[in-house]
Motif scaffolding. Structure first.
Motif, PDB file in Angstrom:
ATOM      1  N   ALA A 103       0.828  -1.206   0.000  1.00 16.11           N
ATOM      2  CA  ALA A 103       0.000   0.000   0.000  1.00 16.11           C
ATOM      3  C   ALA A 103       0.862   1.255   0.000  1.00 16.11           C
ATOM      4  O   ALA A 103       0.514   2.265  -0.633  1.00 16.11           O
ATOM      5  CB  ALA A 103      -0.934  -0.015   1.204  1.00 16.11           C
ATOM      6  N   PRO A 108      -2.655   4.690  -4.505  1.00 12.27           N
ATOM      7  CA  PRO A 108      -4.074   4.475  -4.812  1.00 12.27           C
ATOM      8  C   PRO A 108      -4.356   3.246  -5.672  1.00 12.27           C
ATOM      9  O   PRO A 108      -5.514   2.883  -5.848  1.00 12.27           O
ATOM     10  CB  PRO A 108      -4.471   5.758  -5.549  1.00 12.27           C
ATOM     11  N   ARG A 111      -6.704  -0.414  -3.277  1.00 10.87           N
ATOM     12  CA  ARG A 111      -7.966   0.220  -2.877  1.00 10.87           C
ATOM     13  C   ARG A 111      -8.175   0.209  -1.367  1.00 10.87           C
ATOM     14  O   ARG A 111      -8.760   1.146  -0.808  1.00 10.87           O
ATOM     15  CB  ARG A 111      -9.122  -0.506  -3.568  1.00 10.87           C
ATOM     16  N   GLY A 112      -7.719  -0.842  -0.693  1.00  9.97           N
ATOM     17  CA  GLY A 112      -7.882  -0.956   0.749  1.00  9.97           C
ATOM     18  C   GLY A 112      -7.066  -2.120   1.268  1.00  9.97           C
ATOM     19  O   GLY A 112      -6.618  -2.984   0.495  1.00  9.97           O
ATOM     20  N   GLN A 184      -5.100   4.746   2.207  1.00 10.47           N
ATOM     21  CA  GLN A 184      -6.226   3.850   1.991  1.00 10.47           C
ATOM     22  C   GLN A 184      -6.838   3.448   3.343  1.00 10.47           C
ATOM     23  O   GLN A 184      -6.175   3.471   4.374  1.00 10.47           O
ATOM     24  CB  GLN A 184      -5.774   2.574   1.256  1.00 10.47           C
ATOM     25  N   HIS A 245     -15.924  -0.154   0.341  1.00  9.08           N
ATOM     26  CA  HIS A 245     -14.885   0.705  -0.232  1.00  9.08           C
ATOM     27  C   HIS A 245     -14.636   0.500  -1.727  1.00  9.08           C
ATOM     28  O   HIS A 245     -13.900   1.295  -2.329  1.00  9.08           O
ATOM     29  CB  HIS A 245     -13.578   0.513   0.542  1.00  9.08           C
TER      30      HIS A 245
END
Length: 253
Positions: A103, A108, A111-112, A184, A245
């Motif tokens: 991450a 970006p 996403r999560g 995120q 999300h």
């Protein structure tokens, strides 16, 4: 080199949302296989690679380092990104640490993040000595199999390879120093009774990520919570996290 039966990687072709899962240090994809299959059944595209040196022998793992494991994770991530509209990253223990590193690096494009009992702080005295001890002994007792649920076992090494372990402090330090790049949403599952990773890692994440972080407790599980009593809550919660999300709808097979 032959693989331990059950340590094979797992992949599933689903919809436009991808999930990359990463197992822990000296473990195998087996520890996350039920989680991966649950997400696949929900219509997601899922990748669960086997990290280099894992699932064979601890002696082979002693010839690898964290950069090798992370490179494999990055390859799997790029393959998912080419196939999917967006990708979520999840991991257990050291796999959680590498998920957070991904991450940091990918920004970006991730996403999560969902992590279980993350290991990002060097809180084991023996590992602090690993860079020196590795010249004296090649391995120490293993850490696999910390599970509360009766009759459940984790497929992993019974020995911890010290040359491989000696590379971990650099990864921990790197992840800690760049956590500010993680914007995120991050969901952490934490076992208060964990005999492998101490609470210092979750405390560090709380301080570094603030409101960007959600922590849920696995009160009836030990370290390998993905195979333990709280596994259903982890699986369901991670799917709900994706639904919340993701910018594209889930697609069932």
């Amino acid at each position: 080199m032959p693989l331990m039966p059950g340590s094979e990687p797992y992949q599933h072709e689903g919809g436009q949302i991808g999930v990359l899962l990463c197992h822990g240090f000296t473990g195998t994809p087996q520890s996350l296989r039920p989680w991966a299959e649950y997400l696949a059944a929900a219509g997601l595209t899922v990748s669960l690679p086997r990290l280099p040196g894992h699932g064979t022998t601890w002696q082979e793992m002693n010839r690898t380092r964290w950069e090798d494991w992370f490179a494999e994770l990055e390859r799997a991530f790029e393959a998912l990104r080419a196939r999917c509209a967006e990708v979520f990253v999840m991991g257990l223990s050291l796999g959680a640490c590498m998920a957070l590193r991904l991450a940091e690096v990918q920004g970006p494009q991730v996403r999560g993040v969902v992590v279980v009992n993350p290991s990002i702080v060097n809180d084991v005295p023996l590992l602090k000595l690993a860079p020196v001890l590795r010249f004296v002994v090649s391995s120490v007792a293993g850490v696999a199999g910390d599970i509360k649920r009766e009759g459940v076992t984790e497929l992993g090494y019974t020995r911890t390879p010290l040359s491989a372990a000696a590379t971990l402090p650099r990864l921990w330090s790197l992840v800690q120093s760049e956590l500010g790049r993680v914007t995120q949403p991050v969901l952490v599952y934490h076992s208060p009774e964990d005999h492998v990773v101490k609470p210092a890692s979750v405390r560090f994440l709380r301080q570094a990520l603030g409101d960007n972080l959600t922590v849920r407790e696995c009160v009836n599980s030990y370290h390998v919570a993905t195979l333990d009593n709280d596994a259903p809550e982890i699986f369901e919660g991670s799917l709900e996290f994706i639904r919340t999300h993701a910018s594209v709808p889930l697609q069932r097979d």
